[in-house]
Design a protein around this motif. Structure first.
Motif, PDB file in Angstrom:
ATOM      1  N   ARG A 149       0.836  -1.207   0.000  1.00 28.48           N
ATOM      2  CA  ARG A 149       0.000   0.000   0.000  1.00 28.48           C
ATOM      3  C   ARG A 149       0.869   1.255   0.000  1.00 28.48           C
ATOM      4  O   ARG A 149       0.553   2.252  -0.651  1.00 28.48           O
ATOM      5  N   VAL A 150       1.970   1.185   0.772  1.00 24.52           N
ATOM      6  CA  VAL A 150       2.832   2.360   0.941  1.00 24.52           C
ATOM      7  C   VAL A 150       4.009   2.326  -0.023  1.00 24.52           C
ATOM      8  O   VAL A 150       4.435   3.367  -0.531  1.00 24.52           O
ATOM      9  N   PHE A 151       4.545   1.136  -0.271  1.00 23.39           N
ATOM     10  CA  PHE A 151       5.692   0.979  -1.180  1.00 23.39           C
ATOM     11  C   PHE A 151       5.271   0.065  -2.331  1.00 23.39           C
ATOM     12  O   PHE A 151       5.550  -1.143  -2.305  1.00 23.39           O
ATOM     13  N   PRO A 152       4.573   0.587  -3.330  1.00 24.45           N
ATOM     14  CA  PRO A 152       4.045  -0.261  -4.421  1.00 24.45           C
ATOM     15  C   PRO A 152       5.139  -0.732  -5.379  1.00 24.45           C
ATOM     16  O   PRO A 152       5.250  -0.281  -6.525  1.00 24.45           O
ATOM     17  N   VAL A 153       5.949  -1.665  -4.884  1.00 22.53           N
ATOM     18  CA  VAL A 153       7.061  -2.200  -5.669  1.00 22.53           C
ATOM     19  C   VAL A 153       6.566  -3.381  -6.485  1.00 22.53           C
ATOM     20  O   VAL A 153       5.637  -4.101  -6.104  1.00 22.53           O
ATOM     21  N   ARG A 154       7.196  -3.597  -7.606  1.00 21.20           N
ATOM     22  CA  ARG A 154       6.832  -4.703  -8.494  1.00 21.20           C
ATOM     23  C   ARG A 154       7.034  -6.043  -7.783  1.00 21.20           C
ATOM     24  O   ARG A 154       8.048  -6.273  -7.115  1.00 21.20           O
ATOM     25  N   THR A 155       6.063  -6.965  -7.932  1.00 20.87           N
ATOM     26  CA  THR A 155       6.167  -8.328  -7.386  1.00 20.87           C
ATOM     27  C   THR A 155       5.975  -9.395  -8.452  1.00 20.87           C
ATOM     28  O   THR A 155       6.048 -10.588  -8.151  1.00 20.87           O
ATOM     29  N   CYS A 156       5.728  -8.998  -9.696  1.00 15.15           N
ATOM     30  CA  CYS A 156       5.417  -9.964 -10.753  1.00 15.15           C
ATOM     31  C   CYS A 156       6.679 -10.614 -11.294  1.00 15.15           C
ATOM     32  O   CYS A 156       7.794 -10.099 -11.129  1.00 15.15           O
ATOM     33  N   SER A 157       6.508 -11.738 -11.972  1.00 18.60           N
ATOM     34  CA  SER A 157       7.625 -12.452 -12.571  1.00 18.60           C
ATOM     35  C   SER A 157       8.082 -11.730 -13.842  1.00 18.60           C
ATOM     36  O   SER A 157       7.408 -10.827 -14.360  1.00 18.60           O
ATOM     37  N   ALA A 158       9.218 -12.157 -14.372  1.00 17.04           N
ATOM     38  CA  ALA A 158       9.759 -11.532 -15.578  1.00 17.04           C
ATOM     39  C   ALA A 158       8.816 -11.707 -16.764  1.00 17.04           C
ATOM     40  O   ALA A 158       8.640 -10.800 -17.587  1.00 17.04           O
ATOM     41  N   GLY A 159       8.169 -12.884 -16.852  1.00 18.92           N
ATOM     42  CA  GLY A 159       7.248 -13.133 -17.957  1.00 18.92           C
ATOM     43  C   GLY A 159       6.031 -12.226 -17.918  1.00 18.92           C
ATOM     44  O   GLY A 159       5.616 -11.663 -18.945  1.00 18.92           O
ATOM     45  N   VAL A 160       5.423 -12.068 -16.731  1.00 17.16           N
ATOM     46  CA  VAL A 160       4.253 -11.196 -16.583  1.00 17.16           C
ATOM     47  C   VAL A 160       4.643  -9.751 -16.852  1.00 17.16           C
ATOM     48  O   VAL A 160       3.912  -8.993 -17.513  1.00 17.16           O
ATOM     49  N   PHE A 161       5.799  -9.331 -16.368  1.00 15.74           N
ATOM     50  CA  PHE A 161       6.261  -7.954 -16.583  1.00 15.74           C
ATOM     51  C   PHE A 161       6.439  -7.671 -18.077  1.00 15.74           C
ATOM     52  O   PHE A 161       6.012  -6.619 -18.586  1.00 15.74           O
ATOM     53  N   LYS A 162       7.048  -8.615 -18.790  1.00 15.91           N
ATOM     54  CA  LYS A 162       7.293  -8.416 -20.210  1.00 15.91           C
ATOM     55  C   LYS A 162       5.985  -8.378 -20.995  1.00 15.91           C
ATOM     56  O   LYS A 162       5.806  -7.550 -21.914  1.00 15.91           O
ATOM     57  N   ARG A 163       5.035  -9.258 -20.662  1.00 12.08           N
ATOM     58  CA  ARG A 163       3.762  -9.293 -21.378  1.00 12.08           C
ATOM     59  C   ARG A 163       2.966  -8.000 -21.151  1.00 12.08           C
ATOM     60  O   ARG A 163       2.376  -7.451 -22.082  1.00 12.08           O
ATOM     61  N   SER A 164       2.946  -7.497 -19.882  1.00 12.85           N
ATOM     62  CA  SER A 164       2.224  -6.255 -19.610  1.00 12.85           C
ATOM     63  C   SER A 164       2.829  -5.091 -20.387  1.00 12.85           C
ATOM     64  O   SER A 164       2.106  -4.210 -20.877  1.00 12.85           O
ATOM     65  N   ALA A 165       4.165  -5.079 -20.514  1.00 11.86           N
ATOM     66  CA  ALA A 165       4.807  -4.020 -21.287  1.00 11.86           C
ATOM     67  C   ALA A 165       4.434  -4.109 -22.759  1.00 11.86           C
ATOM     68  O   ALA A 165       4.260  -3.080 -23.442  1.00 11.86           O
TER      69      ALA A 165
END
Length: 680
Positions: A149-165
């Motif tokens: 909530r306070v530190f919205p850091v990425r938690t997704c895997s490399a595959g999910v990150f690449k697909r969202s991009a």
């Protein structure tokens, strides 16, 4: 087996300076790595008479075929080089800790362009910031869920990150505000890295700064009448506080420390580590090891420090390292830790206060971890089978000893002499068949004669039962009858012999099962060395029993002694057979001590001395010890009672008056044998 004199360096070859040495076997493999302040003095200890070496050290030097060394400048360099070589060569005779379970850690991948928060297990990777380890992965996920909530850091895997991009649309966490969505450009790489660093600062215990900043922003928003933003900041503050509360507050808020405790026995050791950050227990982990080399508690702590901080640096090494025992010497280890941290490190044993109390908690966890490890090891069928086979091979038995009986003698300064018999079948304890013995007369003053008496009484009853019942096969299931002179088992470990019938019907078959002591063991183990083994063998020979093997296990060096042998059998320290013999011996010792203490406490409680005002347990024990019994104390004069240390004349007169008024108590009798148990 190699002769150490065959590869011993010539006089004057070994330098008198700090260094690290390696023992190699005949195949060139490194089997032991050690460090020394003086190589000459340390290596000389390995090449003395083999009889003077500890069995573990003796096994190592006779396995080795050569020794080599490397000179360094300081003891700190020796410590660093020793750790590097242990990691490189994995020597078989060095202490090697293994996790007693797989602990998850919270990891932040600062080595990536867009750092990711995730749960990780296994070896640590370079450039990744770790927090923990934690007892459960779900505990990490709950904490992370609150902090996002306070530190919205990425938690997704490399595959999910690449697909969202690629599709230009963030995942669900991006829509609900628990990810800053760097994949679609909502924040830059620098802004996202700053969030990850703030997340790490909070997890490292620097919580006050972030809470104060959010509170200031909340008040400012309220003053500017931005009530929705103020409410959101209020909820963020509450989330941070809930995350902080998930870790128990144990020390002052500014305390960063690791606490290391050790529990050990002759064969194994367990290490427990508590990680305290910001005054809270942030993580816990544990290791267990076989004590292959001769090592003290201080040495175990030093090895634990090497393994814990050998690949760490910076904030991973806290300001304080609290240990159960200081390494010897402690100076080089402290300097090495300071070098890993880049600042001073306080290495010490806590003596008082909250830190001492927390260390006691860590110590209890270490003890429980060792017990749990032993329980799991003992319950494994394959391990038990291998242990029995190793015992049979080492002792020259025709078959594995499926039934083992162990005897131990216990007394209190020559008085209240008792003995115990424990039974292990298929490597597991049969507590319903434990027996305990009371020893009277001259045998009570001599452990060897006591052992002879106990073994004689047990097997004399065996012969009587075999004669009474006729042709019972030794492989049949035993029934229930006590040994001669036995008083039965302790509370909670089976019914007393007096409650058992002379013969029990085998349900459904209508015929009697053989009494338990008509069923002989394949192996008798006694707690002791050559004298006790000889006494047990002599007792069996006098009864004409020649089909029961006898051995003894000496406590100090864990050597196995056989009748008539001048040299002991030395089993490998990693032997499952030795481990089983040790468990059998320790169980017999525990059972004997329990009976002896209970008997002594009953003798102090059961009597007219309880009614004497102002007479505590210590002075009651002193009186019983001095006179031997309440009967003799009752016959003593006031002057004789005054001779007891700690008893004044007024107390003596009170004791004499109380005993004169009290009627003599009836003696306790063993209902199975008619033997008088207590002389009142």
């Amino acid at each position: 087996m190699a002769d150490p004199s065959s590869y011993r360096p010539r006089p004057g070859e070994i330098p008198d300076s700090p260094g690290v040495y390696r023992f190699r076997d005949e195949h060139g493999r490194v089997i032991y790595v050690g460090k020394a302040k003086s190589l000459r003095q340390r290596l000389a200890n390995y090449f003395q008479d083999l009889a003077g070496l500890h069995p573990r050290t003796r096994t190592m030097v006779t396995t080795a075929a050569s020794v080599e060394w490397t000179v360094v400048t300081t003891e700190v360099e020796a410590l660093q080089l020793e750790y590097s070589w242990i990691k490189e060569y994995d020597p078989r005779f060095n202490v090697k800790y293994r996790d007693d379970k797989s602990y998850p850690s919270l990891a932040v991948t600062l080595n990536e362009e867009f750092p990711r928060v995730q749960v990780m297990r296994g070896p640590k990777k370079k450039g990744v910031r770790y927090f923990g380890p934690y007892a459960h992965a779900w505990a990490i996920r709950e904490t992370v869920d609150l902090l996002l909530r306070v530190f919205p850091v990425r938690t997704c895997s490399a595959g999910v990150f690449k697909r969202s991009a690629q599709i230009g649309r963030p995942c669900l966490l991006g829509y609900i505000g628990k990810c800053s969505a760097p994949c679609v450009g909502r924040v830059t790489a620098e802004e996202h890295r700053r969030l990850a660093e703030e997340f790490c600062d909070f997890m490292a215990g620097r919580t006050g700064t972030h809470l104060r900043r959010l509170e200031q922003e909340m008040h400012r928003a309220a003053e500017e009448m931005e009530y929705e933003r103020a409410a959101r900041l209020r909820d963020d503050i509450e989330a941070l506080r809930r995350a902080m509360e998930k870790n128990a507050v144990v020390l002052a808020d500014a305390t960063d420390a690791d606490l290391i405790a050790v529990a050990e026995d002759e064969l194994e050791a367990a290490v427990q580590i508590f990680h305290v950050r910001g005054g809270r227990v942030r993580g816990q982990r544990g290791w267990v090891t076989d004590k292959v080399e001769e090592v003290t508690a201080a040495g175990l702590v030093e090895h634990a420090l090497q393994q814990l901080y050998g690949e760490e640096s910076g904030d991973a090494v806290p300001r304080e390292v609290l240990v159960a025992a200081l390494p010897e010497p402690a100076g080089p280890v402290t300097a090495w830790l300071a070098g890993r941290r880049g600042a001073a490190v306080d290495l010490r044993v806590p003596r008082r206060g909250d830190k001492r109390a927390l260390m006691e908690t860590v110590q209890r966890n270490a003890q429980q971890a060792l017990v749990l490890h032993k329980t799991r090891r003992a319950s494994d069928l394959t391990t038990r089978s291998r242990a029995l086979e190793e015992i049979a091979e080492a002792l020259g038995l025709d078959s594995a000893p499926l039934r083992i009986e162990c005897f131990d003698v216990s007394h209190f300064q020559g008085d209240d002499v008792v003995a115990s018999m424990v039974v292990f079948e298929d490597g597991l304890a049969r507590k319903s068949e434990y027996r305990r013995f009371q020893i009277k007369g001259f045998a009570g003053q001599d452990d060897v004669r006591s052992m002879h008496e106990v073994v004689s009484r047990r097997f004399r009853r065996y012969l009587q039962e075999r004669q009474r019942t006729g042709e019972w096969g030794t492989g049949e299931e035993p029934g229930g009858l006590p040994a001669a002179g036995a008083e039965g088992t302790g509370a909670g470990e089976g019914p007393a012999p007096a409650e058992r019938p002379a013969g029990e019907r085998d349900g459904g078959t209508g015929r009697e099962r053989p009494p338990k002591f008509a069923y002989p063991p394949q192996l008798v183990v006694v707690d002791g060395g050559q004298p006790q083994v000889a006494a047990a063998r002599r007792a069996l020979d006098e009864l004409g029993i020649d089909d029961v093997a006898v051995c003894g296990l000496a406590k100090r060096l864990e050597e196995v002694w056989l009748p008539g042998e001048d040299d002991p059998v030395v089993l490998p320290r990693t032997s499952e057979g030795l481990y089983l013999l040790q468990r059998v011996r320790d169980e017999a010792h525990r059972f004997a001590i329990r009976y002896q203490r209970g008997k002594r406490s009953r003798s102090l409680r059961a009597g007219p001395l309880d009614a004497v005002p102002g007479l505590g347990e210590t002075r009651k024990q002193a009186l019983i010890k001095h006179f031997g019994s309440v009967k003799r104390l009752r016959a003593a004069t006031v002057d004789q009672i005054c001779e007891v240390p700690g008893i004044g004349r007024k107390t003596a007169e009170t004791v004499a008056a109380a005993l004169a008024q009290a009627a003599p108590a009836a003696p306790a009798v063993n209902t199975a044998t008619g033997e008088i148990l207590e002389d009142q």
